[in-house]
Design a protein around this motif. Sequence first.
Motif, PDB file in Angstrom:
ATOM      1  N   GLN A 204     -12.220 -48.364  29.119  1.00 60.45           N
ATOM      2  CA  GLN A 204     -13.243 -48.905  30.009  1.00 60.45           C
ATOM      3  C   GLN A 204     -12.854 -48.711  31.479  1.00 60.45           C
ATOM      4  N   THR A 205     -11.581 -48.962  31.791  1.00 63.60           N
ATOM      5  CA  THR A 205     -11.093 -48.784  33.167  1.00 63.60           C
ATOM      6  C   THR A 205     -11.190 -47.326  33.585  1.00 63.60           C
ATOM      7  N   LYS A 206     -10.791 -46.431  32.683  1.00 62.51           N
ATOM      8  CA  LYS A 206     -10.892 -44.994  32.973  1.00 62.51           C
ATOM      9  C   LYS A 206     -12.325 -44.605  33.318  1.00 62.51           C
ATOM     10  N   LYS A 207     -13.251 -45.153  32.551  1.00 64.40           N
ATOM     11  CA  LYS A 207     -14.667 -44.826  32.750  1.00 64.40           C
ATOM     12  C   LYS A 207     -15.143 -45.265  34.132  1.00 64.40           C
ATOM     13  N   GLU A 208     -14.616 -46.400  34.614  1.00 59.60           N
ATOM     14  CA  GLU A 208     -15.049 -46.963  35.890  1.00 59.60           C
ATOM     15  C   GLU A 208     -14.423 -46.264  37.099  1.00 59.60           C
ATOM     16  N   ILE A 209     -13.215 -45.728  36.958  1.00 56.91           N
ATOM     17  CA  ILE A 209     -12.510 -45.204  38.146  1.00 56.91           C
ATOM     18  C   ILE A 209     -12.395 -43.686  38.191  1.00 56.91           C
ATOM     19  N   ILE A 210     -12.752 -42.984  37.119  1.00 58.25           N
ATOM     20  CA  ILE A 210     -12.599 -41.521  37.099  1.00 58.25           C
ATOM     21  C   ILE A 210     -13.967 -40.845  37.211  1.00 58.25           C
ATOM     22  N   LEU A 211     -14.066 -39.925  38.151  1.00 56.36           N
ATOM     23  CA  LEU A 211     -15.311 -39.190  38.374  1.00 56.36           C
ATOM     24  C   LEU A 211     -15.234 -37.814  37.730  1.00 56.36           C
ATOM     25  N   GLU A 212     -16.355 -37.349  37.200  1.00 56.90           N
ATOM     26  CA  GLU A 212     -16.387 -35.995  36.631  1.00 56.90           C
ATOM     27  C   GLU A 212     -16.403 -34.946  37.730  1.00 56.90           C
ATOM     28  N   LYS A 213     -17.001 -35.300  38.860  1.00 53.45           N
ATOM     29  CA  LYS A 213     -17.149 -34.323  39.936  1.00 53.45           C
ATOM     30  C   LYS A 213     -17.128 -35.033  41.284  1.00 53.45           C
ATOM     31  N   ILE A 214     -16.400 -34.444  42.248  1.00 53.53           N
ATOM     32  CA  ILE A 214     -16.389 -34.956  43.621  1.00 53.53           C
ATOM     33  C   ILE A 214     -17.345 -34.100  44.445  1.00 53.53           C
ATOM     34  N   THR A 215     -18.316 -34.753  45.090  1.00 54.68           N
ATOM     35  CA  THR A 215     -19.309 -34.002  45.875  1.00 54.68           C
ATOM     36  C   THR A 215     -19.030 -34.106  47.370  1.00 54.68           C
ATOM     37  N   ALA A 216     -19.606 -33.174  48.146  1.00 49.65           N
ATOM     38  CA  ALA A 216     -19.449 -33.177  49.606  1.00 49.65           C
ATOM     39  C   ALA A 216     -20.024 -34.446  50.210  1.00 49.65           C
ATOM     40  N   SER A 217     -21.105 -34.958  49.610  1.00 54.74           N
ATOM     41  CA  SER A 217     -21.728 -36.178  50.144  1.00 54.74           C
ATOM     42  C   SER A 217     -20.802 -37.382  49.997  1.00 54.74           C
ATOM     43  N   GLN A 218     -19.995 -37.390  48.923  1.00 56.11           N
ATOM     44  CA  GLN A 218     -19.050 -38.491  48.734  1.00 56.11           C
ATOM     45  C   GLN A 218     -17.924 -38.424  49.767  1.00 56.11           C
ATOM     46  N   VAL A 219     -17.487 -37.216  50.087  1.00 51.46           N
ATOM     47  CA  VAL A 219     -16.468 -37.036  51.130  1.00 51.46           C
ATOM     48  C   VAL A 219     -17.031 -37.502  52.478  1.00 51.46           C
ATOM     49  N   LYS A 220     -18.284 -37.152  52.770  1.00 54.18           N
ATOM     50  CA  LYS A 220     -18.933 -37.592  54.011  1.00 54.18           C
ATOM     51  C   LYS A 220     -19.067 -39.107  54.053  1.00 54.18           C
ATOM     52  N   GLU A 221     -19.355 -39.703  52.896  1.00 58.87           N
ATOM     53  CA  GLU A 221     -19.474 -41.158  52.803  1.00 58.87           C
ATOM     54  C   GLU A 221     -18.162 -41.832  53.204  1.00 58.87           C
ATOM     55  N   VAL A 222     -17.055 -41.273  52.747  1.00 58.37           N
ATOM     56  CA  VAL A 222     -15.735 -41.810  53.084  1.00 58.37           C
ATOM     57  C   VAL A 222     -15.456 -41.649  54.574  1.00 58.37           C
ATOM     58  N   LEU A 223     -15.781 -40.485  55.124  1.00 54.61           N
ATOM     59  CA  LEU A 223     -15.490 -40.204  56.534  1.00 54.61           C
ATOM     60  C   LEU A 223     -16.335 -41.043  57.493  1.00 54.61           C
ATOM     61  N   LYS A 224     -17.415 -41.619  57.025  1.00 51.12           N
ATOM     62  CA  LYS A 224     -18.264 -42.457  57.887  1.00 51.12           C
ATOM     63  C   LYS A 224     -17.671 -43.860  58.084  1.00 51.12           C
ATOM     64  N   LEU A 225     -16.698 -44.222  57.261  1.00 54.82           N
ATOM     65  CA  LEU A 225     -16.139 -45.575  57.324  1.00 54.82           C
ATOM     66  C   LEU A 225     -15.147 -45.711  58.488  1.00 54.82           C
ATOM     67  N   PRO A 226     -15.365 -46.676  59.416  1.00 57.08           N
ATOM     68  CA  PRO A 226     -14.410 -46.887  60.520  1.00 57.08           C
ATOM     69  C   PRO A 226     -13.006 -47.204  59.999  1.00 57.08           C
ATOM     70  N   SER A 227     -12.936 -47.881  58.845  1.00 55.99           N
ATOM     71  CA  SER A 227     -11.637 -48.258  58.277  1.00 55.99           C
ATOM     72  C   SER A 227     -10.775 -47.031  57.983  1.00 55.99           C
ATOM     73  N   VAL A 228     -11.400 -45.939  57.558  1.00 60.39           N
ATOM     74  CA  VAL A 228     -10.661 -44.714  57.243  1.00 60.39           C
ATOM     75  C   VAL A 228     -10.001 -44.146  58.502  1.00 60.39           C
ATOM     76  N   TRP A 229     -10.759 -44.106  59.602  1.00 59.80           N
ATOM     77  CA  TRP A 229     -10.220 -43.557  60.859  1.00 59.80           C
ATOM     78  C   TRP A 229      -9.136 -44.458  61.450  1.00 59.80           C
ATOM     79  N   LEU A 230      -9.329 -45.754  61.366  1.00 59.91           N
ATOM     80  CA  LEU A 230      -8.312 -46.678  61.869  1.00 59.91           C
ATOM     81  C   LEU A 230      -7.036 -46.620  61.032  1.00 59.91           C
ATOM     82  N   LEU A 231      -7.204 -46.483  59.709  1.00 63.67           N
ATOM     83  CA  LEU A 231      -6.023 -46.390  58.834  1.00 63.67           C
ATOM     84  C   LEU A 231      -5.219 -45.118  59.103  1.00 63.67           C
ATOM     85  N   MET A 232      -5.885 -44.054  59.527  1.00 62.88           N
ATOM     86  CA  MET A 232      -5.150 -42.840  59.910  1.00 62.88           C
ATOM     87  C   MET A 232      -4.141 -43.160  61.026  1.00 62.88           C
TER      88      MET A 232
END
Length: 419
Positions: A204-232
């Motif tokens: 069940q945990t595997k099903k919730e946390i593992i993706l079959e495919k990573i898309t460009a839109s998901q990468v963009k979604e991550v890059l829009k988060l201020p927390s990501v830039w501050l954590l860098m």
Amino acid sequence: MKKAPWHFLLLLILAGESVFILPFVLSRVFRPTVLEVFGLDNLQLGLCFSVYGIVALLSYLFGGPLADKFSPGKLIAIALWMTALGGLVYSTFPGYTALKILYGYWGFTTIFLFWAPMIKATRVWGGSDSQGKAFGFLDGGRGLVGALFGVIGVLVFSLFISSEISEVSSSESRVAFKQVILISAGLVALVGILVWFFLKLDKQTKKEIILEKITASQVKEVLKLPSVWLLMIIILCAYVGYKITDVFSLYAKDIMLYDQVQSAQVGTFLLFIRPIVGAVIGVMADRSQTTFWLVVGFIVSFLGALLFATRIITSSETVLFFVSILIVATGVYAARSLYFAVMEKGQIPLFLTGTAVGLISLIGYTPDIFAGPVMGYLLENSPGIKGHQHVFWMLALFSFIGGIAAWYYHRLYGKKNPN
């Protein structure tokens, strides 16, 4: 999602430090010995770390999404075995060029298959209410594992030294250090076997946390988060502090006038501080605000850096030397324990943890490239106490910048409920 058992975190702790024993922990504990037996100066050793860092940078970027597609246990085990194989080459005392290639190889094995899976698996274990504890215990536990490896290393090294430690020849040091490397490599491989068989997630945990495919839109979604830039920025500054702790054993030899075994013991003492800080800060962070304690870590690191930078400590000030190490290490290890623990507060989706970690690490771990050569340059161009002062002014500067970024993160996310 089902709560992962305690042995899951224990295996992550064991693997999390074992993979870095050969490239980093041995040179931290035995820095004067490493310089001698490999015929290096501080700048050359720093450049080996730079090669590691350059390869690691690409590995962070491409290894991050990999962690979102595959189960962590198998990736981590393979990484441990590949790293241990590098130890066999290391034990032959290769020349400077071959040593740089080896560090590049380790940059791949310790990061591409390992780093993001470890962080993601730790987030899974911590759930929504124990992130401070999860990452505090992870980093503190890794410190304890590193300390135990340090103790084993110092013990093995001293067993193979037959003459007075002050009269040890280069060839005798080489024989003793070879045994340290081989035993360390064997233990790393053994940890890989344990991880392969016992670090497992339920379906069940595997099903919730593992993706079959990573898309460009998901990468963009991550890059829009201020927390990501501050954590860098936060991780970059905290990691510079962590890299600078490498010089304490050298400071003990150059400034405090300790011998090889005594200076290695100083490096090992430093490693024992880390588990205490990690466990205490992790529990405290979960009971109050993780982001607040991240700010405190940078403040303490800054104050400790000033003690060394202002030349208060001399060879006669043994107590002050160890107290100052304790202050610097407390600040550095507190920040290091918590910088991934605040991801939950920063509203970074769990199923995109690997991708986020890869992008954050791309900037956050650039000290693997520049910190070693900069420290080496400062130490070689200003021999003695002056060079060490310059290194600790560098720590003070990065602690100050990191503190500002952490304070802003705290203002943005400190009181928000991640759920």
